[in-house]
Motif scaffolding. Structure first.
Motif, mmCIF file in Angstrom:
data_model
loop_
_atom_site.group_PDB
_atom_site.id
_atom_site.type_symbol
_atom_site.label_atom_id
_atom_site.label_comp_id
_atom_site.label_asym_id
_atom_site.label_seq_id
_atom_site.Cartn_x
_atom_site.Cartn_y
_atom_site.Cartn_z
ATOM 1 N N THR A 75 71.563 -28.362 159.330
ATOM 2 C CA THR A 75 71.200 -29.704 159.804
ATOM 3 C C THR A 75 69.694 -29.879 160.016
ATOM 4 O O THR A 75 69.265 -30.873 160.601
ATOM 5 N N LEU A 76 68.892 -28.927 159.525
ATOM 6 C CA LEU A 76 67.437 -29.045 159.689
ATOM 7 C C LEU A 76 66.890 -30.271 158.960
ATOM 8 O O LEU A 76 67.347 -30.596 157.863
ATOM 9 N N PRO A 77 65.896 -30.930 159.535
ATOM 10 C CA PRO A 77 65.231 -32.021 158.817
ATOM 11 C C PRO A 77 64.365 -31.454 157.701
ATOM 12 O O PRO A 77 64.106 -30.255 157.628
ATOM 13 N N ALA A 78 63.898 -32.335 156.831
ATOM 14 C CA ALA A 78 63.020 -31.922 155.739
ATOM 15 C C ALA A 78 61.740 -31.323 156.305
ATOM 16 O O ALA A 78 61.292 -31.670 157.393
ATOM 17 N N GLY A 79 61.167 -30.411 155.558
ATOM 18 C CA GLY A 79 59.923 -29.784 155.989
ATOM 19 C C GLY A 79 59.640 -28.554 155.167
ATOM 20 O O GLY A 79 60.434 -28.170 154.305
ATOM 21 N N GLU A 83 57.697 -24.755 158.993
ATOM 22 C CA GLU A 83 58.203 -25.733 159.959
ATOM 23 C C GLU A 83 59.690 -25.527 160.220
ATOM 24 O O GLU A 83 60.151 -25.578 161.366
ATOM 25 N N ARG A 84 60.440 -25.273 159.163
ATOM 26 C CA ARG A 84 61.886 -25.122 159.300
ATOM 27 C C ARG A 84 62.244 -23.829 160.042
ATOM 28 O O ARG A 84 63.171 -23.805 160.852
ATOM 29 N N ARG A 87 61.204 -24.306 163.778
ATOM 30 C CA ARG A 87 62.143 -25.241 164.411
ATOM 31 C C ARG A 87 63.472 -24.535 164.703
ATOM 32 O O ARG A 87 64.044 -24.677 165.797
ATOM 33 N N THR A 88 63.949 -23.753 163.756
ATOM 34 C CA THR A 88 65.199 -23.024 163.955
ATOM 35 C C THR A 88 65.094 -22.052 165.119
ATOM 36 O O THR A 88 65.957 -22.022 166.011
ATOM 37 N N ASN A 141 65.916 -25.025 150.528
ATOM 38 C CA ASN A 141 65.828 -26.469 150.743
ATOM 39 C C ASN A 141 64.497 -26.920 151.337
ATOM 40 O O ASN A 141 64.352 -28.083 151.722
ATOM 41 N N SER A 143 60.456 -27.923 151.412
ATOM 42 C CA SER A 143 59.602 -28.702 150.506
ATOM 43 C C SER A 143 58.653 -27.819 149.710
ATOM 44 O O SER A 143 58.183 -28.212 148.644
#
Length: 222
Positions: A75-79, A83-84, A87-88, A141, A143
């Motif tokens: 469910t991570l946002p784009a990035g 960043e991902r 965030r995790t 997934n 960017s």
């Protein structure tokens, strides 16, 4: 235990959380299943119905954490990768914060080979593989995902790095675990540089070499 009723699932969760509280208060070795059952207000037989040993409690915790990490990454946002990943880890550590003392109490047990609750042992391999797959998805997934030939290596590198961050967090005695926040900031700055270095054959080869060395300890089948 995949077909539990909602009531049974709540009971199982109560026993698991009670166990974590007791591990934090009196230590893993000193805590018995009887203690856990009594504190949770359930019969000893019912406690054993869900968890046949203290080791199975720890394995259940691994399984839950792997599932939660998988869901968080899905469910991570784009990035970008950095960043991902940060965030995790930030979200996972915040969720684990109420049980930090319990995890710290389990520290020596979960890293002891043949303890029956060894984080890196054969009993936990399916959970480790699920978590590793989730970090590969995180990279896939992103960017700035690297070329397909490097995705698995970077994903597995992040999987190993997430262990290191958790262990650092458990040992971090700074106020509010500021040092862990600083470490994550450093990682966020470092990862883009690491990804750019993949354009250099020598760097890509050394990263792959490091991942293979790491696999020998983490028990990856890859």
């Amino acid at each position: 235990m995949n077909d539990l009723t909602p009531k049974a699932e709540r009971t199982r969760e109560l026993i698991l959380r009670t166990a974590l509280d007791l591990f934090a208060k009196q230590g893993y070795s000193a805590t018995t299943i009887r203690d856990i059952a009594s504190e949770a207000g359930v019969s000893l037989g019912l406690a054993y119905r869900y968890f046949e040993s203290k080791e199975s409690l720890i394995l259940a915790l691994y399984q839950q954490m792997a599932a939660e990490t998988d869901e968080a990454i899905t469910t991570l946002p784009a990035g970008n990768v950095a960043e991902r990943f940060v965030r995790t880890m930030t979200d996972r550590l915040q969720q684990a914060a109420p049980y930090r003392e319990a995890f710290a109490a389990l520290f020596s047990t979960i890293l002891t080979p043949k303890s029956g609750a060894d984080l890196l042992g054969a009993e936990a391999i399916s959970m480790r593989e699920r978590a590793e797959s989730a970090f590969i998805t995180l990279v896939t997934n992103a960017s700035d995902a690297p070329r397909a030939a490097y995705v698995q290596d970077i994903g597995r590198l992040l999987y190993g790095l997430h262990f290191a961050v958790i262990l650092f967090w458990l040992r971090d005695s700074s106020e509010g675990q500021r040092s862990t926040t600083a470490l994550l900031g450093f990682i966020q700055d470092l990862l883009p540089w690491l990804l750019r270095s993949l354009t250099l054959p020598f760097a890509a080869k050394q990263i792959s070499r490091f991942v293979r060395i790491m696999d020998s300890v983490l028990g990856s089948k890859a």
